[in-house]
Motif scaffolding. Structure first.
Motif: not given
Ligand SMILES: [Fe+2]
Ligand SMILES: CC1=C(/C=C/C(C)=C/C=C/C(C)=C/C=O)C(C)(C)CCC1
Length: 314
Positions: A58, A115, A223, A291
């Motif tokens: 991901h 996150h 997630h 990220h």
């Molecule tokens: Fe993540």
């Protein structure tokens, strides 16, 4: 709207499994078998394999988004422009783990809470749902399995030796309970039972299973699919039209990350399981920082594009 502002908690697994796609059936079938094998054998190595194989892709989708944004403007140089700052931030975090393990661990946990929360933020109650869904994976194991959580966190950041989880994760528990109650209260009546079921399910996972296994279940079945679902629903990303396409375009950077991980193994010492545990989570932390920066920047680009189209004469 930023990609992460879209609704995703609750439904991702259902909407993202691609029930009729034989390839995705196989993919999720393998994930379920590996997760079940991990739980039955209590193997740390299998848990790490599941986290890496079914969770890591991901994050690798950042490359696909960067390609779409940068390639029209910079041609083949897009990859360097994306990869260099990304790798520099990754290296910085890995160095910070070495220089300041306790502070980096605290920073990583705080960043992870943010996150995980931003991935499952809901439109009506953004802060509450972020705390409830983002906090669960860190707060619940700290409260229900303090000793095991402390030893896993210690193994993640040697030479740190914790005898209990960080106090703030435990202290957040009452606030988490209040947030969960308020969030349920704010949920429309017709959806309340369903949400309560989901919340109880998530709680059960973290209460019943040991922390690493519970985290594995959360990471690969909640997630990661939530993130992919958000990107597929976001019509900005032209090639991310399905979960299958997302998987395909995440492949090259996933493999590149695995190679980086393999090259880093000699820099970690101690028994192999502990080496792989600290490497996996330190690398996850090192990937999470760029990220999040990337997510922030793509959000800014979107805001800018909306502002420009709002002032452009028709
Ligand atoms: Fe993540
Ligand atoms: C190791 C470990 C924990 C922490 C994991 C963290 C903090 C993971 C963060 C991953 C990220 C941010 C991935 C991004 O996509 C827990 C759950 C406290 C207890 C179980 C073992």
């Amino acid at each position: 709207m930023r990609a992460s502002d879209r609704v995703s908690s609750g439904a991702p697994l259902v909407s993202m499994t691609g029930r009729h796609d034989p390839f995705l059936r196989l993919y999720w079938g393998c994930a379920v078998i590996l997760a079940a094998a991990t739980i039955l054998t209590s193997s740390t190595l299998l848990a790490l394999a599941a986290i890496i194989l079914f969770g890591l892709p991901h994050g690798a989708l950042d490359g696909e988004m960067a390609r779409q944004i940068l390639r029209p403007r910079y041609g083949a140089a897009w990859f360097i422009l994306f990869a260099l700052p990304y790798l520099a931030l990754l290296a910085l975090v890995l160095v910070l783990w070495r220089l300041y393990p306790p502070a980096t661990l605290t920073g990583f946990l705080a960043l992870s809470l943010w996150h995980f929360g931003s991935e499952t933020r809901e439109n009506g109650t953004p802060i509450l749902s972020a705390l409830v869904w983002g906090g669960a994976s860190l707060i619940l194991p700290s409260v229900f399995h303090p000793a095991a959580t402390a030893s896993l966190l210690s193994a993640m950041a040697p030479p740190v030796h914790l005898t209990s989880p960080p106090f703030w994760l435990v202290w957040l528990f009452p606030f988490w309970v209040m947030a969960a109650s308020a969030w349920l209260g704010a949920t429309p009546c017709e959806k309340r039972l369903e949400k309560l079921g989901l919340l109880c399910g998530l709680n059960a996972v973290f209460v019943v299973l040991p922390p690493l296994q519970a985290f594995m279940i959360y990471f690969i079945f909640q997630h990661a699919p939530a993130h992919v679902a958000t990107l597929v629903e976001d019509r900005r990303w032209e090639r991310l039209v399905s979960a299958r396409a997302a998987l395909r375009y995440s492949l090259s950077l996933t493999v590149a990350t695995l190679i980086i991980g393999a090259l880093l193994i000699p820099f970690y010492t101690g028994p192999m399981v502990e080496r792989l545990l600290s490497l996996t989570f330190q690398l996850l932390a090192a990937l999470t920082l760029p990220h999040m920066v990337f997510d922030f920047l793509t959000g800014r680009i979107e805001e800018e594009a909306q502002r420009c189209s709002a002032i452009r004469p028709v």
